[in-house]
Design an enzyme around this catalytic site. Structure first.
Site, PDB file in Angstrom:
ATOM      1  N   ALA A  63       0.844  -1.196   0.000  1.00  0.00           N
ATOM      2  CA  ALA A  63       0.000   0.000   0.000  1.00  0.00           C
ATOM      3  C   ALA A  63       0.881   1.249   0.000  1.00  0.00           C
ATOM      4  CB  ALA A  63      -0.883  -0.014   1.242  1.00  0.00           C
ATOM      5  N   GLY A 104       0.956  -5.078   1.206  1.00  0.00           N
ATOM      6  CA  GLY A 104      -0.141  -5.228   0.254  1.00  0.00           C
ATOM      7  C   GLY A 104       0.316  -5.845  -1.059  1.00  0.00           C
ATOM      8  N   GLU A 107       0.135  -9.364  -0.407  1.00  0.00           N
ATOM      9  CA  GLU A 107      -1.285  -9.729  -0.259  1.00  0.00           C
ATOM     10  C   GLU A 107      -1.951  -9.856  -1.633  1.00  0.00           C
ATOM     11  OE1 GLU A 107      -1.901  -6.447   2.593  1.00  0.00           O
ATOM     12  OE2 GLU A 107      -2.935  -7.932   3.824  1.00  0.00           O
ATOM     13  N   GLU A 127       4.085  -5.149   7.836  1.00  0.00           N
ATOM     14  CA  GLU A 127       3.167  -4.135   8.373  1.00  0.00           C
ATOM     15  C   GLU A 127       3.409  -3.824   9.849  1.00  0.00           C
ATOM     16  OE1 GLU A 127       2.343  -6.327   6.121  1.00  0.00           O
ATOM     17  OE2 GLU A 127       0.838  -5.538   4.740  1.00  0.00           O
TER      18      GLU A 127
END
Ligand code: 3H9
Length: 700
Positions: A63, A104, A107, A127
């Site tokens: 992200a 992310g 992910e 994270e």
């Protein structure tokens, strides 16, 4: 076609390329681009399989952290929606990973049906290092692929792991060498031939079922995390979310994951850790030294002095495979220093930290000399002798005579004026301070001290050198103690005064430890040794105002021959062979007696007061440092404290922490302290100004 995500067709394979420099972060435009390209590929009857990969250096760093806290983070399509769309695709989707797949980014790959990784790629969910948990299905899909214990390891430790390890635990299906898109296309074509369809991770439940009904797995992990990540919320939140994955249906559990993520992302801890992430990257940006400034070459180094600092500095260079010549005044001192270096490396071998081959290599990098003439060819000389201005001046004028033109002449001074040292040479532009922290081969911080005349290319070289040594270089200006030690003095001063007023060393240490520091001031002083501080205080005695409050307890401890851990006693006592501090009745009696002699009525001191009394004056000193232009920006001061003094990362550094508390609160407390304790507590002008304007240090 979107600029940040592109799609191309290769026979029956659609290739989706994330192309959003510098790290293919999954910001809003990328998420939108992914949905568009994916829809096109799904609608296209000619396409039978899809490959997702990243352009340039990596797959994706996850992200876009800068979006957190802004509207864009909540603007659809959310990352979870993109990943759900991939997972639900009726055509198989392959993630072809090279460089890094983090957060992310990983992910996204977990939502794909197959995963390939380049041999040298690194994968992970870091994270927790940002005070959050994976919030786009990571805590749900990873345990389904690799099992709960491995997922706990990966997510709670937050490290990036080599592709081979990821392959071994079942996170990656195949490893490849070479171009990611090509590897992805070849793999996708194989899937088409084999008629191998989509393989949604959410449906793979064997590992989840294996961990169901075993709460002890999580309990044990929780206890370990509580001990290791003292006071940090994110590791525990991640464990909670993985436990949900085991006990709840996928849709319910992923919704809870998002709730936990939102809770974390809004927390002060996450704000602090995100600040630290950007602070350590901003620190290398120097306004008047453009990043294009060519650094000078540093292929060989000389170190003057083979005492504790000289040894550590020599090892720091040797560890980076840079040959070092270390100079001492006499053979005996040189032999002793070199023997100590060898002993340190041997002990690393015994502890399994390095192999015998690595030891032999690093030892071969270090040679000794007694002759200044031998330093002529060094590209960089680091002087690391005793803190004595006249001695340093004499050394620099000798170096000026023997060193090649263009050689960088550095001093490791922690207190002295670099400009005075530089003035003894005919080349002050080549002189710089390289303030290593002890032990120099281990500590990550390097204060790079710029003199009035230090050249831009010399600064650029020092900053590049810090990276080569795997250190974090922070550029600072000349003042007594520079940034770190100058602020440290304010912190220690108050710790001493608190003893006179009613506290005991172990109480102060515990309060600071509980705040998140690796240790309190008195344990730290004993570990570092009390001699240097003593000598500095003796040196400063003449300049101290007669009415200035001064605590001499530590001086008396030193005069008793208690020099810290190395002598088995200092502020604490140490049983032979241990490093565990034990409270010493004799020191406590001495403290109580001191209060009586000063006519101070000892009082109960709360932990809150200890934190405020030690840390607010430290911040106040940081404000003066900013005011004087000694540090470029407040986040640089935070980096100094994060890397040099173990300031807890989840508080972001002293200046960031001050902003969280509010400069107005700190200022009014300093005013109160000034009234109670005198002039040393006078609030800095900058602090007063910021408090008045309702601003923080980060707003400057
Ligand atoms: C996440 O994914 C949350 C999800 O679970 C859930 C979402 C709902 N965003 O480090 P570098 C910048 S959280 C924004 O010097 P390297 C960085 O500031 C994310 N910016 O390169 C720098 O900018 P500048 C989880 C980012 O090659 C530039 O890129 N992911 C991001 O030494 C170059 O960075 C992580 O925690 C980002 N995500 O190292 C991974 N990442 O040039 C974070 C980097 O202006 N990233 N920037 O100073 C890294 O660990 C390293 O950047 C990486 C590359 C190892 C990838």
């Amino acid at each position: 076609m979107s600029r940040v995500v592109n799609c191309s067709e290769h026979g029956a394979v659609a290739v989706i390329t994330i192309d959003s420099p510098p790290v293919n972060g999954l910001g809003h435009a990328v998420r939108k681009g992914l949905v568009k390209c994916l829809s096109d590929a799904l609608d296209n009857n000619m396409v039978e399989a899809i490959v997702v990969h990243g352009a340039d250096k990596m797959f994706s760093a996850g992200a876009d952290i800068k979006e957190f806290g802004s509207e864009l983070a909540f603007t659809p399509p959310l990352l979870t929606e993109v990943i759900n769309m991939i997972e639900a695709s009726g055509k198989p989707v392959v993630a072809a990973i090279h460089g890094v797949a983090a957060g992310g980014g990983l992910e996204l790959a977990l939502g794909c049906h197959y995963r390939l990784a380049a041999n040298n790629a690194r994968l992970g969910l870091p994270e927790v290092t940002l005070g959050i948990i994976p919030g786009a299905g990571g805590t749900q899909r990873l345990p389904r692929l690799v099992g709960v214990p491995a997922a706990l390891d990966l997510i709670v430790q937050g490290k990036l792991n080599p592709a081979l390890e990821a392959h071994n635990i079942g996170l990656v299906d195949e490893l490849f060498e070479g171009n990611a898109a090509d590897a992805g296309i070849a793999y996708a074509n194989k899937l088409i031939v084999d008629a191998a369809g989509p393989r949604p991770t959410r449906n793979q439940n064997a590992h989840i079922e294996a961990a169901r009904g075993k709460p002890e797995i999580f309990e044990e992990y929780r206890l370990g995390a509580q001990k290791k990540a003292r006071g940090m919320h994110a590791p525990l939140a991640a464990i909670e979310s993985i436990e949900n994955a085991v006990n709840l249906p996928f849709d319910e559990s992923i919704e809870k994951e998002r709730e936990i993520f939102d809770r974390c992302v809004e927390s002060d801890q996450s704000k602090a850790m995100r600040h630290a992430f950007f602070a350590e990257r901003t620190v290398s940006k120097i306004p008047d030294v453009p990043k294009e400034t060519p650094p000078r070459k540093v292929d060989s180094v000389a170190v003057i002095g083979c005492g504790t600092m000289g040894q550590g500095i020599s090892m720091a260079f040797a560890n980076a495979s840079i040959p070092v010549k270390v100079l001492e005044a006499d053979q005996e001192a040189l032999d002793a220093g070199l023997a100590k270096i060898e002993k340190t490396y041997n002990s690393s071998v015994e502890k399994g930290r390095i192999s015998t081959e690595e030891r032999d290599h690093v030892i071969s990098m270090i040679t000794g000399t007694l002759e200044y003439a031998d330093l002529a060819d060094a590209d960089l000389v680091v002087e690391a002798v005793f803190e004595e201005l006249e001695l340093k001046k004499a050394i620099f004028s000798k170096l000026d005579q023997v060193c090649n033109p263009g050689a960088i002449l550095a001093t490791n001074t922690s207190t002295l004026d670099i400009n005075e040292v530089a003035a003894t040479t005919s080349r002050p532009g080549d002189v710089i301070g390289l303030h290593f922290f002890s032990p120099a081969h281990i500590m990550r911080l390097l204060e790079i001290v710029r003199g009035e005349k230090t050249g831009a290319d010399v600064i650029a070289t020092a900053m590049a050198l810090a990276k080569m040594l795997r250190k974090t270089g922070v550029l600072v200006g000349v003042c007594e103690g520079f940034v770190g030690n100058r602020m440290l003095l304010a912190y220690l001063r108050e710790a001493y005064f608190l003893l006179e007023e009613g506290a005991l060393p172990q109480q102060v240490d515990k309060a600071i430890y509980d705040f998140g520091f690796p240790m309190g001031p008195f344990t730290m002083l004993d570990m570092a040794g009390l001699t240097v501080g003593y000598l500095i205080r003796q040196h400063q005695a003449g300049t101290r105002a007669t009415d200035e409050r001064y605590s001499d307890i530590e001086d008396r401890i030193v005069e008793m021959g208690r020099l810290g851990q190395k002598t088995g006693a200092g502020w604490y006592k140490y049983e032979a062979g241990t490093r565990k501090p034990a409270a010493d009745d004799m020191i406590e009696e001495m403290i109580v007696e001191t209060s009586a002699n000063l006519s101070i009525k000892r009082r109960e001191i709360s932990n809150q007061e200890i934190i405020e009394r030690c840390l607010y004056p430290l911040i106040n000193e940081g404000a003066k440092i900013l005011e004087e232009g000694i540090a470029i920006r407040s986040s640089d001061i935070d980096v100094v404290w994060l890397y040099g003094y173990g300031f807890p990362r989840h508080h972001g550094g002293p200046m960031f922490w001050a902003d969280l508390i509010g400069t107005d609160t700190i200022h009014s407390k300093m005013v109160e302290f000034e009234t109670e304790h005198g002039n040393l507590m006078k609030p800095a002008g900058l602090l007063e100004e910021l408090a008045k304007q309702g601003k923080g240090f980060g707003d400057i």
